[in-house]
Design a protein around this motif. Sequence first.
Motif, short mmCIF file in Angstrom:
data_model
loop_
_atom_site.label_atom_id
_atom_site.label_comp_id
_atom_site.label_asym_id
_atom_site.label_seq_id
_atom_site.Cartn_x
_atom_site.Cartn_y
_atom_site.Cartn_z
N SER A 150 15.45 37.04 1.05
CA SER A 150 14.54 36.41 0.09
C SER A 150 15.14 35.07 -0.32
O SER A 150 16.30 34.78 -0.02
N GLY A 151 14.32 34.27 -1.00
CA GLY A 151 14.82 33.02 -1.54
C GLY A 151 14.41 31.78 -0.78
O GLY A 151 14.72 30.66 -1.19
N GLY A 152 13.73 31.95 0.34
CA GLY A 152 13.27 30.80 1.08
C GLY A 152 12.14 30.08 0.37
O GLY A 152 11.62 30.55 -0.64
N GLY A 153 11.77 28.92 0.89
CA GLY A 153 10.68 28.17 0.29
C GLY A 153 10.64 26.75 0.80
O GLY A 153 11.31 26.40 1.78
N LEU A 154 9.85 25.94 0.10
CA LEU A 154 9.70 24.52 0.43
C LEU A 154 10.50 23.70 -0.58
O LEU A 154 10.35 23.90 -1.79
N VAL A 155 11.31 22.80 -0.08
CA VAL A 155 12.15 21.97 -0.95
C VAL A 155 12.24 20.57 -0.36
O VAL A 155 12.14 20.40 0.87
N GLN A 156 12.40 19.59 -1.21
CA GLN A 156 12.57 18.21 -0.73
C GLN A 156 13.99 18.00 -0.22
O GLN A 156 14.93 18.68 -0.66
N ALA A 157 14.14 17.05 0.66
CA ALA A 157 15.47 16.68 1.16
C ALA A 157 16.39 16.36 -0.01
O ALA A 157 15.98 15.68 -0.97
N GLY A 158 17.61 16.87 0.07
CA GLY A 158 18.58 16.70 -1.01
C GLY A 158 18.58 17.83 -2.01
O GLY A 158 19.48 17.92 -2.85
N GLY A 159 17.59 18.69 -1.92
CA GLY A 159 17.48 19.81 -2.85
C GLY A 159 18.33 20.99 -2.44
O GLY A 159 19.10 20.93 -1.47
N SER A 160 18.19 22.08 -3.20
CA SER A 160 18.99 23.29 -2.99
C SER A 160 18.13 24.53 -2.98
O SER A 160 17.06 24.58 -3.61
N LEU A 161 18.61 25.53 -2.27
CA LEU A 161 18.03 26.86 -2.28
C LEU A 161 19.16 27.87 -2.18
O LEU A 161 20.20 27.56 -1.59
N ARG A 162 18.93 29.07 -2.72
CA ARG A 162 19.87 30.15 -2.52
C ARG A 162 19.14 31.32 -1.88
O ARG A 162 18.20 31.88 -2.45
N LEU A 163 19.59 31.66 -0.69
CA LEU A 163 19.04 32.82 0.01
C LEU A 163 19.84 34.06 -0.36
O LEU A 163 21.06 33.99 -0.54
N SER A 164 19.13 35.17 -0.43
CA SER A 164 19.77 36.46 -0.67
C SER A 164 19.39 37.41 0.45
O SER A 164 18.30 37.34 1.01
#
Length: 126
Positions: A7-21
């Motif tokens: 889980s934790g995926g999505g759409l983000v702009q370049a330079g942004g962050s995400l945390r996958l679990s």
Amino acid sequence: QVQLVESGGGLVQAGGSLRLSCAASGRTFSRYTMSWFRQAPRKEREFVATIMWNGSGIDYTDSVKGRFTISKDNDKNTVYLQMNSLKPEDTAVYYCAAEGGHSVYDLLSIYAYDYWGQGTQVTVSS
């Protein structure tokens, strides 16, 4: 038997962050080496990061070093991938995988792994 759910995926702009679990079922989770792979459209599934059962042996593919961090919480049966400074070329479906310590294959190979999750989409816009 181990079941893995990302889980934790999505759409983000370049330079942004995400945390996958990646949440795992099974009492022997703490004994598995856990890794993240990714697969972009029309490309082979590629290794991203790995962590051994005891939290040692952390390794990353060169393209994510310094930007991604893998970690593991055995009490929560969960492995994480913190992704910072995301780039459009990071766009892919991300999979977690578990290896039980008996594989003859290198941990960078998809063939080393006993269990896979269903994947979570990460899209980085420019």
